[in-house]
Design a protein around this motif. Structure first.
Motif, PDB file in Angstrom:
ATOM      1  N   ARG A   1      -7.893  14.007  -4.130  1.00 50.96           N
ATOM      2  CA  ARG A   1      -7.591  12.234  -4.460  1.00 50.96           C
ATOM      3  C   ARG A   1      -6.701  12.617  -3.565  1.00 50.96           C
ATOM      4  N   TYR A   2      -5.763  14.047  -3.031  1.00 50.79           N
ATOM      5  CA  TYR A   2      -4.532  13.679  -2.362  1.00 50.79           C
ATOM      6  C   TYR A   2      -5.180  13.864  -1.192  1.00 50.79           C
TER       7      TYR A   2
ATOM      8  N   SER B   1       0.860  -1.642   0.253  1.00 52.34           N
ATOM      9  CA  SER B   1       0.244  -0.488   0.077  1.00 52.34           C
ATOM     10  C   SER B   1       0.857   1.806   0.021  1.00 52.34           C
TER      11      SER B   1
ATOM     12  N   ALA C   1       0.930   6.748  -7.046  1.00 50.44           N
ATOM     13  CA  ALA C   1      -0.228   7.143  -6.878  1.00 50.44           C
ATOM     14  C   ALA C   1       0.317   9.049  -6.585  1.00 50.44           C
ATOM     15  N   LEU C   2       1.308   9.276  -5.676  1.00 53.74           N
ATOM     16  CA  LEU C   2       1.184  10.827  -4.852  1.00 53.74           C
ATOM     17  C   LEU C   2       1.799  11.308  -6.616  1.00 53.74           C
TER      18      LEU C   2
ATOM     19  N   CYS D   1      -4.279   7.199   3.668  1.00 56.16           N
ATOM     20  CA  CYS D   1      -3.731   5.899   2.953  1.00 56.16           C
ATOM     21  C   CYS D   1      -2.086   5.865   4.055  1.00 56.16           C
ATOM     22  N   MET D   2      -1.170   7.417   4.055  1.00 56.26           N
ATOM     23  CA  MET D   2      -0.154   7.323   3.803  1.00 56.26           C
ATOM     24  C   MET D   2       0.050   7.458   5.271  1.00 56.26           C
TER      25      MET D   2
ATOM     26  N   GLN E   1      -6.971  11.519   0.347  1.00 54.31           N
ATOM     27  CA  GLN E   1      -7.559   9.929   0.048  1.00 54.31           C
ATOM     28  C   GLN E   1      -6.212  10.062   0.224  1.00 54.31           C
ATOM     29  N   GLN E   2      -5.167  10.140   0.074  1.00 54.25           N
ATOM     30  CA  GLN E   2      -3.815   8.980  -0.610  1.00 54.25           C
ATOM     31  C   GLN E   2      -3.029   9.395   0.735  1.00 54.25           C
ATOM     32  N   LYS E   3      -3.178  11.464   1.525  1.00 50.83           N
ATOM     33  CA  LYS E   3      -2.215  11.187   3.098  1.00 50.83           C
ATOM     34  C   LYS E   3      -3.198  10.138   3.464  1.00 50.83           C
TER      35      LYS E   3
ATOM     36  N   GLN F   1       2.543   1.662  -3.589  1.00 53.63           N
ATOM     37  CA  GLN F   1       1.967   2.169  -4.799  1.00 53.63           C
ATOM     38  C   GLN F   1       1.179   3.374  -4.311  1.00 53.63           C
ATOM     39  N   ASN F   2       0.930   3.668  -3.429  1.00 56.21           N
ATOM     40  CA  ASN F   2       0.433   4.836  -2.312  1.00 56.21           C
ATOM     41  C   ASN F   2       1.764   6.359  -2.990  1.00 56.21           C
TER      42      ASN F   2
END
Length: 1091
Positions: free
Chosen positions: A990-991, A957, A964-965, A997-998, A993-995, A960-961
């Motif tokens: 989207r950013y 994860s 994506a970032l 996830c990270m 959601q990525q934060k 992949q993240n």
């Protein structure tokens, strides 16, 4: 969803291997292979008799389950009441298997599961457990599931079984062809789905009668479900002779053995088309007929229904080598949860030599080992050069077998190494057969090594009398009973060459025949009871971790984005952690002695992996993983790392580690210190960016004149976290930043002036340049600077700035006062301020560091470019030990809208590209961007540690993240170039959601409510910085919405003290002014200074 089992039982044949299988079940529980809620009871159950049959094994297992559940319920006798709400899964291992010494259940599949919590070989047992737990049994009522392990079963994720109103017993079937059914069992069912009969190897007409409209027939696939009522009735029969003989209680009571089939003795009695007379008379001998009569009475009243699963498939594991090789080299159907791969859990030096259509599982292949299409290799450690032709199955061969194989052509053969035990003697035996051979066909009609026996006798000189006793009937003489395989020799050690000679031409065969005849030999039939399954499982485990150690080296040396955490977990569960730790020590040493910046940076990952192993060894106890890492016991190791004695530091770490292995609390603390050591190496890698800091001489401002710097805040629009070391130099980073004025001003600033006293005055003014001093500190000795690397020490950032700009040399033999007088004729006074609250997420600390360094350089008579300042701040934050990336200083020191990038390499260099936007778009952004203070201070102090830990673990994860970032940042930059507000908003959402996830947990509940309330009115929104609190920035659909949003949020409950602020793009960038002696004198003109 998943079925939650009360008891899981694995039945096996008698023979002393039950403890090994119990250990295998426990290993699966430890590594999470039995789901998030593993069964409270895991039981390996030995059949009471050698030929008990699947029916007898089911009854015995049901009794064992009921007895254990009764004991847990506090009963003193077996009570069938415990079956009322129980969910029991019985898995039958069944008979021996020619191609795997541990049976069909433990036959390994060529599968890797990257998402599994712990890395392990995937056996057919694991596949069936996953199928039963996560697919087939989901939604079923309490009861007993029984599943054979003699087949490869594939079931769609939603099998579509209707359990509404279910009663009785249900058999599971898969659709198959009528041709396949000729050698298997099929169900004959009526239109209501009730089973009329079970037909085994039926005639064409009988099979045709079972076919559905599409021409397929419901194949018996070895899976049955008994409702609680039916299970109670079946259990009740265990005390009734002759069925009592099926259980261990019957064995202990002296009952004569009996053999029963699950399907043809237990299930069949409930088939609607059977009569009692027909059923009972079909039982063979008197004891079986008597048992059938008891079963008819007990179970006949229960309806027997059929569930045929569309899209499912079933592949019985036959004794045909061709079938077995085919099943391991062909991809499973689309409905399968498994994904076969050519190389699974193996280290192969030259993977290009493995042809497509071959399969390698749990192997270590060193050198040039060529494997042809259509061949399988499992559990082998071999050294090339070797060439294995098509149609081969090789298993259980060790490195010592390699010389015998070199130059020996193999094609269409099965070559296996076995662990056997002859009372107290353990030894290795090798067997060799042909792919086309039939084990049980009479020799006069069959083949050995794919040739007629007569031809084999002629080629080798072997005679029938060498293989079979003279009194053995000719029809009983077959491969299964042929004493072909040498076990012991009176004078010499035996090896692989003692069976490989059977392939040789006549000229060579003659040399080996006498030695072969002199050896004590056994047939496969005689070897089977002697197979040491525990030793075989142990050898597979040892080889798995040996190739796992090679994987560790391969991943680290190759800098691969592959997670080693699942392997570390398995090593801890299985007791191989010391071996893995040793490999990681070696890897650390390898990197560190090759002392380039790149190797020092990557070596930190090896130390991080050691920390993960230590953390796993604590098994969730001992406290939080994040915590302090400055215990004096580790100081010697840390000191050597800091001083550049990297190899010595790694050795000291390993030596100190041994003192911290005794209990979880110490293990967790040791893990923290390894992460501390890793951070030393990260700092050294990041400080390679110092080569991009260039400082020129400039005019020294007069004594008492202030150099004042004011900086904007920054908004990170996308890509944040990709700038964080080590991600930024191992993966590469890209961040879109905007320099912004908050409520019309630049909120962050610093000023520096020279003073006559040779001392450093460090003053924090709080929120305004003209404000009162909140913290004031005076440093007169170098000792006062020693805590510059402790971020929470008073004035640590300012102390680090003096050291990093080399205004002060530290450490040094020259006192501070002498340094200041000699170089500057006095000391310095520094004031700093920020109008932004702590934890704002707007990059305050890094931008403030840039402001301090810019003003300090200028006040000391030096000039640095903006690029130099960006890299200088990176250096400062590493010296300060706060870590952090480069996006904040890029955002606050470079004006306007831009994208910063760093490549996946060292030395770390940040390159900034200003993003051109359409005419008038900057004002459009100003009209649509708003800043909302959430009233929540970010409290997640260990956020950065968690992100770095997940990156070093290379969790899929996280990898992949990171991809994506970076891609989202490039998309956001393109949207800005186009002036496309909706697309920019999508990038912001989207950013966010990525934060999340990270850094999971970075969205407080109140912030979530705030974002929900604003969502209809904005194109996109995101918490600034790492999240967890601070400022939320929103891109509104309509312009100038400050008052409107305030009204919306005022009506939203549970938000606390929020405030809304205007922001605008700062196109001018930070300002540098040399002003008069009075800092409050704002009339002094700005000086144009090159900084």
């Amino acid at each position: 969803m998943a079925a939650e089992w009360s008891v899981l039982l694995l039945t096996c044949q008698p023979g002393g291997c039950v403890s090994a299988f119990q250990q295998e079940l426990e290993a699966r529980r430890l590594r999470g292979g039995l789901g998030p809620r593993p069964p409270p009871l895991l039981l390996a159950v030995e059949d009471p008799w050698a030929r008990l049959g699947s029916g007898g094994a089911t009854l015995n297992a049901l009794l064992v389950a009921a007895e254990h559940l009764s004991a847990r319920a506090g009963c003193t006798v077996v009570s069938s009441d415990v079956l009322r709400e129980a969910r029991i899964l019985i898995l039958h291992m069944g008979r021996d298997f020619s191609f795997d010494d541990c049976g069909r259940a433990f036959t390994c599949l060529p599968v890797e599961e990257p998402g599994a919590p712990a890395e392990a070989l995937v056996c057919n047992l694991d596949s069936l457990l996953a199928t039963m737990t996560h697919r087939l049994c989901v939604g079923s009522p309490p009861g007993v599931w029984v599943c054979s392990t003699d087949m490869l079963l594939t079931v769609p994720s939603a099998p579509g079984i209707d359990w509404d109103g279910f009663q009785g017993v249900r058999v599971i079937a898969v659709p198959g062809s009528q041709a396949y059914a000729r050698n298997h069992g099929v169900y004959l069912a009526d239109e209501q789905g009730l089973v009329r009969n079970i037909i085994y190897k039926g005639t064409e007409a009988q099979i045709q009668q079972c076919a559905g409209p599409d021409g397929t027939v419901p194949l018996v696939c070895g899976v049955v479900f008994f409702s609680s009522d039916a299970a109670e009735q079946l259990l009740a029969t265990h005390v009734i002779p002759p069925l009592d003989a099926c259980t261990y209680m019957g064995l202990d009571s002296g009952a004569p053995p009996i053999q029963l089939s699950l399907f043809f003795d237990i299930v069949l009695c409930m088939a609607g088309g059977m009569t009692e007379e027909e059923f009972v008379k079909g039982g063979g001998d008197a004891s079986v007929r008597s048992a059938r009569s008891v079963l008819w009475t007990a179970l006949r009243a229960f309806p027997l229904s059929l569930a045929c699963i569309p899209g499912a498939s079933y592949d019985y594991m036959t004794t045909s080598a061709s079938d077995h090789i085919r099943s391991l080299t062909l991809l499973p159907g689309s409905a399968s949860h498994l994904h076969f791969c050519k190389t699974a859990h193996s280290h192969v030096d030259q993977p290009c030599l493995l042809e497509d259509g071959s399969s390698v599982t749990n192997c270590l292949l060193e050198g040039a080992v060529r494997l042809a299409a259509g061949s399988v290799m499992q559990h082998c450690h071999l050294q090339g050069p070797l060439e294995i032709g098509p149609g081969c199955l090789l298993s259980g061969l060790s490195a010592s077998s390699s010389p015998a194989l070199q130059g020996c052509p193999l094609r269409d053969v099965v070559l296996q190494g076995h662990h056997i035990r002859l009372r107290d003697l353990s030894c290795r035996v090798f067997t060799l057969t042909g792919r086309l051979d039939d084990w049980q066909r009479p020799a006069e009609e069959a083949t050995y090594l794919n040739m007629p026996w007569a031809e084999f006798f002629h080629r080798t000189g072997i005679r029938e009398g060498d293989l079979w006793d003279a009194e053995m009937p000719r029809r009983s003489r077959c491969l299964l009973s042929a004493r072909l395989f040498p076990v012991l020799h009176a004078c010499e050690a035996l090896g692989l060459e003692d069976v490989l000679w059977l392939l040789a031409p006549v000229a060579v065969a003659g040399e080996r025949l006498a030695r072969w005849r002199a050896a004590w030999r056994m047939s496969w039939e005689e070897l089977l009871p002697c197979l040491d399954k525990a030793a075989e499982l142990g050898a597979r485990r040892a080889l798995f971790f040996l190739q796992g150690q090679r994987k560790v080296r391969r991943v680290l040396l190759g800098r691969q984005d592959c997670s080693l955490l699942p392997l570390a977990r398995s090593a801890v569960h299985e007791g191989y952690h010391e071996a893995v730790l040793g490999t990681l020590d070696e890897a650390s040493f390898y990197f560190l002695v090759a002392s380039t910046a790149g190797n020092a940076g990557i070596a930190a990952r090896a130390l991080a992996c050691i920390a993960e192993v230590l953390g796993c060894m604590a098994r969730g106890e001992g406290g939080l993983r994040s915590g302090p890492a400055a215990n004096r016991e580790w100081a010697l190791a840390f000191g050597r790392l800091e001083s550049g004695d990297i190899a010595g530091g790694v050795r000291e770490l390993a030596a100190e580690r041994q003192k911290w292995m005794s209990r979880p609390a110490l293990l967790v603390r040791a893990a923290r210190h390894y992460e501390g050591a890793e951070q030393i190496l990260v700092r050294q890698a990041v400080m390679s960016s110092c080569q991009f800091v260039t400082v020129a001489q400039a005019e020294l401002p007069p004594l008492g004149r202030w150099v004042q710097v004011a900086c904007p805040a920054r908004l990170d629009l996308s890509g944040g976290w990709s700038d964080t070391p080590p991600i930024t130099y191992e993966h590469g980073g890209a961040v879109v930043d905007v320099a912004v004025l908050v409520d019309g001003c630049r909120p962050i600033g610093a000023r520096v002036r020279r003073i006559g006293e040779p001392e450093l005055r460090l003053v924090s003014l709080g929120g305004m340049p003209q404000g009162e001093a909140a913290v004031e500190l005076v440093c007169r000795e170098l000792e006062h600077l020693r805590d510059y690397c402790q971020p929470h020490a008073p004035g640590a950032l300012l102390k680090a700035a003096f050291i990093c700009t080399q205004v002060v040399q530290f450490p040094s033999q020259k006192p501070l006062r002498a340094q200041l007088m000699e170089s500057f004729g006095g000391g310095f006074e520094v004031h700093t301020w920020s109008k932004l609250p702590h934890g704002s997420g707007l990059g305050t600390s890094s931008i403030l560091a840039g402001a301090v360094m810019a003003s300090l350089y200028r006040a000391a008579g030096k000039a640095a470019s903006t690029e130099s300042l960006i890299h200088a701040v990176l250096h400062l934050e590493q010296r300060l030990t706060t870590g952090g990336g480069w996006q904040d200083q890029v955002g606050g020191l470079v004006p306007g809208i831009k994208i910063g990038r760093s490549k996946a390499q060292l030395p770390l260099r940040v390159e900034v590209e200003k993003i051109p936007v359409p005419s008038g778009f900057t004002q459009t952004l100003n009209d649509h961007l708003l800043l909302v203070y959430t009233g929540k201070t970010r409290l997640a102090r260990n956020l950065l540690q968690d992100v770095v830990r997940n990156w070093y673990a290379r969790l899929p994860s996280a990898v992949q993240n990171a991809d994506a970032l970076v891609s989202n940042a490039e998309e956001c930059a393109q949207a800005l170039r186009q002036g496309n507000l909706p697309l920019i908003g999508k990038c912001l959402d989207r950013y966010w959601q990525q934060k999340k996830c990270m850094a999971p947990g970075c969205e407080p509940l109140a912030v979530g409510r705030m974002m929900d309330a604003l969502r209809p009115y904005v194109y996109g929104q995101c918490l600034a910085g790492a999240g967890g609190g601070g400022f939320l920035y929103v891109l509104t659909k309509a312009p100038r919405q400050k008052e409107a949003l305030h009204q919306i949020l005022a009506k939203t409950q549970g938000l606390g003290n929020f405030s809304i602020h205007s922001i605008e793009v700062d196109t001018g960038g930070f300002s540098v002014e040399v002003v008069g002696c009075d800092p409050k004198d704002g009339a002094h003109p700005r000086e144009d200074v090159a900084v």
